[in-house]
Design a protein around this motif. Sequence first.
Motif, PDB file in Angstrom:
ATOM      1  N   GLY A 139     -34.807  53.032 -56.024  1.00  0.00           N
ATOM      2  CA  GLY A 139     -35.859  52.864 -57.028  1.00  0.00           C
ATOM      3  C   GLY A 139     -36.510  54.177 -57.425  1.00  0.00           C
ATOM      4  O   GLY A 139     -37.691  54.208 -57.780  1.00  0.00           O
ATOM      5  N   ALA A 140     -35.762  55.270 -57.366  1.00  0.00           N
ATOM      6  CA  ALA A 140     -36.309  56.598 -57.678  1.00  0.00           C
ATOM      7  C   ALA A 140     -36.526  56.738 -59.186  1.00  0.00           C
ATOM      8  O   ALA A 140     -35.585  56.710 -59.963  1.00  0.00           O
ATOM      9  N   VAL A 141     -37.777  56.877 -59.576  1.00  0.00           N
ATOM     10  CA  VAL A 141     -38.133  57.041 -60.982  1.00  0.00           C
ATOM     11  C   VAL A 141     -38.378  58.523 -61.272  1.00  0.00           C
ATOM     12  O   VAL A 141     -38.383  59.353 -60.365  1.00  0.00           O
ATOM     13  N   HIS A 142     -38.596  58.835 -62.539  1.00  0.00           N
ATOM     14  CA  HIS A 142     -38.897  60.216 -62.927  1.00  0.00           C
ATOM     15  C   HIS A 142     -40.067  60.738 -62.093  1.00  0.00           C
ATOM     16  O   HIS A 142     -41.085  60.077 -61.953  1.00  0.00           O
ATOM     17  N   GLY A 143     -39.875  61.917 -61.493  1.00  0.00           N
ATOM     18  CA  GLY A 143     -40.935  62.514 -60.693  1.00  0.00           C
ATOM     19  C   GLY A 143     -40.894  62.170 -59.212  1.00  0.00           C
ATOM     20  O   GLY A 143     -41.663  62.721 -58.431  1.00  0.00           O
ATOM     21  N   THR A 144     -39.995  61.264 -58.799  1.00  0.00           N
ATOM     22  CA  THR A 144     -39.865  60.915 -57.383  1.00  0.00           C
ATOM     23  C   THR A 144     -39.246  62.081 -56.620  1.00  0.00           C
ATOM     24  O   THR A 144     -38.279  62.675 -57.077  1.00  0.00           O
ATOM     25  N   GLU A 145     -39.806  62.400 -55.463  1.00  0.00           N
ATOM     26  CA  GLU A 145     -39.210  63.415 -54.599  1.00  0.00           C
ATOM     27  C   GLU A 145     -38.196  62.734 -53.696  1.00  0.00           C
ATOM     28  O   GLU A 145     -38.507  61.750 -53.037  1.00  0.00           O
ATOM     29  N   VAL A 146     -36.970  63.264 -53.695  1.00  0.00           N
ATOM     30  CA  VAL A 146     -35.927  62.750 -52.819  1.00  0.00           C
ATOM     31  C   VAL A 146     -35.435  63.889 -51.926  1.00  0.00           C
ATOM     32  O   VAL A 146     -35.534  65.063 -52.301  1.00  0.00           O
ATOM     33  N   THR A 147     -34.918  63.521 -50.770  1.00  0.00           N
ATOM     34  CA  THR A 147     -34.377  64.517 -49.848  1.00  0.00           C
ATOM     35  C   THR A 147     -32.899  64.255 -49.658  1.00  0.00           C
ATOM     36  O   THR A 147     -32.489  63.126 -49.369  1.00  0.00           O
ATOM     37  N   LEU A 148     -32.113  65.291 -49.853  1.00  0.00           N
ATOM     38  CA  LEU A 148     -30.674  65.239 -49.642  1.00  0.00           C
ATOM     39  C   LEU A 148     -30.366  65.882 -48.296  1.00  0.00           C
ATOM     40  O   LEU A 148     -30.955  66.910 -47.957  1.00  0.00           O
ATOM     41  N   GLU A 149     -29.449  65.288 -47.540  1.00  0.00           N
ATOM     42  CA  GLU A 149     -29.051  65.843 -46.248  1.00  0.00           C
ATOM     43  C   GLU A 149     -27.544  65.778 -46.104  1.00  0.00           C
ATOM     44  O   GLU A 149     -26.911  64.809 -46.540  1.00  0.00           O
ATOM     45  N   ALA A 150     -26.971  66.827 -45.491  1.00  0.00           N
ATOM     46  CA  ALA A 150     -25.537  66.861 -45.203  1.00  0.00           C
ATOM     47  C   ALA A 150     -25.326  67.753 -43.995  1.00  0.00           C
ATOM     48  O   ALA A 150     -26.165  68.597 -43.674  1.00  0.00           O
ATOM     49  N   ASP A 151     -24.196  67.568 -43.346  1.00  0.00           N
ATOM     50  CA  ASP A 151     -23.880  68.345 -42.165  1.00  0.00           C
ATOM     51  C   ASP A 151     -22.420  68.773 -42.234  1.00  0.00           C
ATOM     52  O   ASP A 151     -21.585  68.056 -42.777  1.00  0.00           O
ATOM     53  N   GLY A 152     -22.128  69.934 -41.686  1.00  0.00           N
ATOM     54  CA  GLY A 152     -20.750  70.390 -41.589  1.00  0.00           C
ATOM     55  C   GLY A 152     -20.421  71.478 -42.592  1.00  0.00           C
ATOM     56  O   GLY A 152     -21.269  71.901 -43.387  1.00  0.00           O
ATOM     57  N   PRO A 153     -19.168  71.936 -42.562  1.00  0.00           N
ATOM     58  CA  PRO A 153     -18.726  72.996 -43.474  1.00  0.00           C
ATOM     59  C   PRO A 153     -18.890  72.569 -44.932  1.00  0.00           C
ATOM     60  O   PRO A 153     -18.510  71.468 -45.307  1.00  0.00           O
ATOM     61  N   GLY A 154     -19.497  73.421 -45.725  1.00  0.00           N
ATOM     62  CA  GLY A 154     -19.695  73.125 -47.141  1.00  0.00           C
ATOM     63  C   GLY A 154     -20.969  72.362 -47.444  1.00  0.00           C
ATOM     64  O   GLY A 154     -21.253  72.059 -48.607  1.00  0.00           O
ATOM     65  N   ALA A 155     -21.760  72.042 -46.419  1.00  0.00           N
ATOM     66  CA  ALA A 155     -22.971  71.239 -46.626  1.00  0.00           C
ATOM     67  C   ALA A 155     -23.967  71.940 -47.545  1.00  0.00           C
ATOM     68  O   ALA A 155     -24.522  71.321 -48.458  1.00  0.00           O
ATOM     69  N   GLU A 156     -24.212  73.227 -47.320  1.00  0.00           N
ATOM     70  CA  GLU A 156     -25.189  73.969 -48.139  1.00  0.00           C
ATOM     71  C   GLU A 156     -24.788  73.960 -49.613  1.00  0.00           C
ATOM     72  O   GLU A 156     -25.607  73.699 -50.488  1.00  0.00           O
ATOM     73  N   GLU A 157     -23.515  74.238 -49.878  1.00  0.00           N
ATOM     74  CA  GLU A 157     -23.030  74.273 -51.264  1.00  0.00           C
ATOM     75  C   GLU A 157     -23.099  72.892 -51.907  1.00  0.00           C
ATOM     76  O   GLU A 157     -23.465  72.760 -53.074  1.00  0.00           O
ATOM     77  N   ALA A 158     -22.753  71.862 -51.131  1.00  0.00           N
ATOM     78  CA  ALA A 158     -22.803  70.492 -51.654  1.00  0.00           C
ATOM     79  C   ALA A 158     -24.229  70.129 -52.053  1.00  0.00           C
ATOM     80  O   ALA A 158     -24.466  69.567 -53.130  1.00  0.00           O
ATOM     81  N   LEU A 159     -25.194  70.462 -51.182  1.00  0.00           N
ATOM     82  CA  LEU A 159     -26.586  70.131 -51.479  1.00  0.00           C
ATOM     83  C   LEU A 159     -27.105  70.943 -52.659  1.00  0.00           C
ATOM     84  O   LEU A 159     -27.866  70.427 -53.482  1.00  0.00           O
ATOM     85  N   ASP A 160     -26.692  72.206 -52.777  1.00  0.00           N
ATOM     86  CA  ASP A 160     -27.091  73.007 -53.934  1.00  0.00           C
ATOM     87  C   ASP A 160     -26.614  72.354 -55.225  1.00  0.00           C
ATOM     88  O   ASP A 160     -27.363  72.242 -56.200  1.00  0.00           O
ATOM     89  N   THR A 161     -25.360  71.905 -55.229  1.00  0.00           N
ATOM     90  CA  THR A 161     -24.774  71.268 -56.417  1.00  0.00           C
ATOM     91  C   THR A 161     -25.529  69.999 -56.786  1.00  0.00           C
ATOM     92  O   THR A 161     -25.900  69.793 -57.952  1.00  0.00           O
ATOM     93  N   LEU A 162     -25.763  69.143 -55.803  1.00  0.00           N
ATOM     94  CA  LEU A 162     -26.417  67.855 -56.082  1.00  0.00           C
ATOM     95  C   LEU A 162     -27.894  68.023 -56.428  1.00  0.00           C
ATOM     96  O   LEU A 162     -28.410  67.327 -57.307  1.00  0.00           O
ATOM     97  N   ALA A 163     -28.567  68.958 -55.778  1.00  0.00           N
ATOM     98  CA  ALA A 163     -29.979  69.207 -56.084  1.00  0.00           C
ATOM     99  C   ALA A 163     -30.125  69.734 -57.505  1.00  0.00           C
ATOM    100  O   ALA A 163     -31.039  69.342 -58.233  1.00  0.00           O
ATOM    101  N   ALA A 164     -29.213  70.614 -57.920  1.00  0.00           N
ATOM    102  CA  ALA A 164     -29.250  71.148 -59.284  1.00  0.00           C
ATOM    103  C   ALA A 164     -29.061  70.023 -60.300  1.00  0.00           C
ATOM    104  O   ALA A 164     -29.718  69.999 -61.346  1.00  0.00           O
ATOM    105  N   LEU A 165     -28.190  69.089 -59.992  1.00  0.00           N
ATOM    106  CA  LEU A 165     -27.940  67.957 -60.884  1.00  0.00           C
ATOM    107  C   LEU A 165     -29.198  67.096 -61.029  1.00  0.00           C
ATOM    108  O   LEU A 165     -29.594  66.739 -62.146  1.00  0.00           O
ATOM    109  N   LEU A 166     -29.851  66.790 -59.907  1.00  0.00           N
ATOM    110  CA  LEU A 166     -31.053  65.947 -59.954  1.00  0.00           C
ATOM    111  C   LEU A 166     -32.222  66.631 -60.647  1.00  0.00           C
ATOM    112  O   LEU A 166     -33.097  65.961 -61.197  1.00  0.00           O
TER     113      LEU A 166
END
Length: 93
Positions: A54-81
């Motif tokens: 139910g995330a509406v405009h302005g909602t703060e969400v937290t993305l989490e990942a672990d393992g090789p490539g996690a930082e890059e994956a989160l950068d990509t998805l955070a930029a999209l959001l």
Amino acid sequence: MAQRTVTVASASGLHARPAKLFVQAAMNVGVAVTIRAGEKTVPAKSMLGVLSLGAVHGTEVTLEADGPGAEEALDTLAALLSRDLDAEDPAHA
């Protein structure tokens, strides 16, 4: 565990087209990512899960990942959001 907190920028929030684009991107990053809004955490690859946040405009969400490539994956998805995916939709132009 890598983490990013980002504010949902799309006018309609994580619904319809923005949710679809986010889930597709999450499937392509090659790392298991979760997304949390409030107390609810779901897999980023789950369309129903993402919609259930139910995330509406302005909602703060937290993305989490672990393992090789996690930082890059989160950068990509955070930029999209952090973009207004509704404004980029040719149907809304």
